[in-house]
Design a protein around this motif. Structure first.
Motif, PDB file in Angstrom:
ATOM      1  N   GLY A 167      -4.199 -52.608 -22.423  1.00 60.44           N
ATOM      2  CA  GLY A 167      -3.628 -52.735 -23.758  1.00 60.44           C
ATOM      3  C   GLY A 167      -3.469 -51.422 -24.478  1.00 60.44           C
ATOM      4  O   GLY A 167      -3.045 -51.397 -25.643  1.00 60.44           O
ATOM      5  N   VAL A 168      -3.796 -50.316 -23.800  1.00 64.19           N
ATOM      6  CA  VAL A 168      -3.717 -48.990 -24.433  1.00 64.19           C
ATOM      7  C   VAL A 168      -2.382 -48.345 -24.089  1.00 64.19           C
ATOM      8  O   VAL A 168      -2.069 -48.131 -22.905  1.00 64.19           O
ATOM      9  CB  VAL A 168      -4.874 -48.081 -23.973  1.00 64.19           C
ATOM     10  N   ARG A 169      -1.607 -48.013 -25.106  1.00 65.10           N
ATOM     11  CA  ARG A 169      -0.318 -47.362 -24.892  1.00 65.10           C
ATOM     12  C   ARG A 169      -0.514 -45.845 -24.912  1.00 65.10           C
ATOM     13  O   ARG A 169      -0.582 -45.226 -25.967  1.00 65.10           O
ATOM     14  CB  ARG A 169       0.678 -47.787 -25.969  1.00 65.10           C
ATOM     15  N   ALA A 170      -0.588 -45.252 -23.728  1.00 67.75           N
ATOM     16  CA  ALA A 170      -0.803 -43.803 -23.625  1.00 67.75           C
ATOM     17  C   ALA A 170       0.481 -43.031 -23.907  1.00 67.75           C
ATOM     18  O   ALA A 170       0.439 -41.875 -24.346  1.00 67.75           O
ATOM     19  CB  ALA A 170      -1.332 -43.447 -22.239  1.00 67.75           C
TER      20      ALA A 170
ATOM     21  N   PRO B 226      -5.678 -36.308 -31.863  1.00 70.76           N
ATOM     22  CA  PRO B 226      -7.038 -36.780 -31.603  1.00 70.76           C
ATOM     23  C   PRO B 226      -7.224 -37.169 -30.139  1.00 70.76           C
ATOM     24  O   PRO B 226      -6.249 -37.371 -29.401  1.00 70.76           O
ATOM     25  CB  PRO B 226      -7.160 -37.998 -32.527  1.00 70.76           C
ATOM     26  N   ASN B 227      -8.471 -37.275 -29.715  1.00 71.78           N
ATOM     27  CA  ASN B 227      -8.770 -37.733 -28.358  1.00 71.78           C
ATOM     28  C   ASN B 227      -8.181 -39.121 -28.139  1.00 71.78           C
ATOM     29  O   ASN B 227      -8.245 -39.982 -29.024  1.00 71.78           O
ATOM     30  CB  ASN B 227     -10.279 -37.767 -28.122  1.00 71.78           C
ATOM     31  N   GLY B 228      -7.599 -39.324 -26.956  1.00 67.01           N
ATOM     32  CA  GLY B 228      -7.007 -40.614 -26.639  1.00 67.01           C
ATOM     33  C   GLY B 228      -5.599 -40.814 -27.144  1.00 67.01           C
ATOM     34  O   GLY B 228      -5.038 -41.909 -27.019  1.00 67.01           O
TER      35      GLY B 228
ATOM     36  N   TRP C 172       0.532 -35.450 -31.408  1.00 68.84           N
ATOM     37  CA  TRP C 172       0.474 -36.731 -30.705  1.00 68.84           C
ATOM     38  C   TRP C 172      -0.391 -37.712 -31.496  1.00 68.84           C
ATOM     39  O   TRP C 172      -1.469 -37.344 -31.991  1.00 68.84           O
ATOM     40  CB  TRP C 172      -0.151 -36.528 -29.321  1.00 68.84           C
ATOM     41  N   SER C 173       0.055 -38.957 -31.599  1.00 73.53           N
ATOM     42  CA  SER C 173      -0.718 -39.992 -32.274  1.00 73.53           C
ATOM     43  C   SER C 173      -0.415 -41.330 -31.625  1.00 73.53           C
ATOM     44  O   SER C 173       0.738 -41.784 -31.659  1.00 73.53           O
ATOM     45  CB  SER C 173      -0.381 -40.034 -33.767  1.00 73.53           C
ATOM     46  N   GLN C 174      -1.403 -41.935 -31.000  1.00 72.12           N
ATOM     47  CA  GLN C 174      -1.267 -43.250 -30.376  1.00 72.12           C
ATOM     48  C   GLN C 174      -0.059 -43.322 -29.441  1.00 72.12           C
ATOM     49  O   GLN C 174       0.719 -44.266 -29.464  1.00 72.12           O
ATOM     50  CB  GLN C 174      -1.190 -44.338 -31.448  1.00 72.12           C
TER      51      GLN C 174
END
Length: 259
Positions: free
Chosen positions: A17-20, A39-41, A220-222
């Motif tokens: 469910g994580v949109r990299a 941020p991280n991730g 970068w963000s989400q």
């Protein structure tokens, strides 16, 4: 005006469910130093991994010098002129710094033997030239496992430069480097890469480094690019300061009326 060297269009990649990567569109211009912050991730390393062939996007494409490279193997991408360095230096710890560079020079020509490059003078000579350019000649005979983190980072990136790339992607080149060494390390990197006319994309968390060395900054963000532009403009954005740099700006408190 510089030409577009690398173009990413509509890159999407999800892990569960994580949109990299959630619709990444980015043009890297020839000759520039582009910093990626966030941020991280947020998907920064995922972008580097897709660009260098370690991950394949589920949709979208990447072109380099007008050629589609989406999904190509890492070695094939290196041969086209794209190299990378990792957050953790990838050195042969039991070898000296000079031997590491000689092995990198030989690998450019498809020689993967652990001994042949160390016996051929021309590989050692090119390795020594790289060591001079990176300011590492004085420790050429030092084993990699005895280096401090700053020297390891420089040696690792020197190995990437030995591949003679036109584009170099660096994942946190100052990670783990002592604060007193960071600027000197990046100054060396910037000088060598600009002299060699290598375009650089680098993920970085130190905003002083970003402000000093980047021509442009991508936030970068989400899995998306939230902002893109010159460092002075992007780093002054209140949303970037709050969400990335960690500065919360509060409105000024009005002065009490005088009696």
């Amino acid at each position: 005006m510089s030409e577009v060297l690398l173009q990413a269009a509509g890159l999407r990649l999800a892990f569960g469910g994580v949109r990299a990567a959630d619709g990444i569109d980015l043009a890297v211009m020839g000759g520039e130093f582009l910093a990626i912050i966030g941020p991280n991730g947020a998907g920064k390393t995922t972008f580097i991994n897709m660009t260098t062939g370690y991950l394949r996007p589920q949709s979208g494409e990447i072109t380099y010098e007008g050629r589609r490279i989406t999904g190509m193997a890492p070695r094939a991408i290196v041969k086209l002129g794209i190299a990378r360095s990792f957050q953790l230096p990838q050195l042969f710890l039991e070898h000296t710094v000079e031997q590491n560079l000689a092995l990198a020079v030989a690998s450019r020509e498809g020689i993967w033997s652990p001994l042949a490059p160390l016996r051929r003078p021309r590989y050692r000579e090119e390795a020594h030239d790289l060591l001079e350019r990176f300011g590492l000649a004085a420790i050429a005979g030092t084993r990699a496992d005895a280096l401090n983190e700053g020297a390891r980072k420089l040696a690792d990136i020197a190995m990437a430069v030995a591949l003679r790339p036109r584009l170099l992607l660096m994942d946190e080149p100052t990670s783990g480097v002592a604060a007193s060494e960071k600027m000197a390390v990046v100054e060396t990197l910037a000088r060598v890469l600009r002299e060699a006319k290598v375009t650089a994309v680098f993920v970085e968390h130190d905003m002083d480094v970003v402000e000093r060395f980047a021509d442009r900054v991508a936030v970068w963000s989400q899995g998306r690019i939230a902002a893109l532009g010159p460092p002075q403009e992007v780093l002054a954005d209140p949303a970037v300061q709050r969400d990335v740099i960690g500065i919360e700006r509060h409105p000024a408190t009005p002065e009490a009326p005088h009696a």
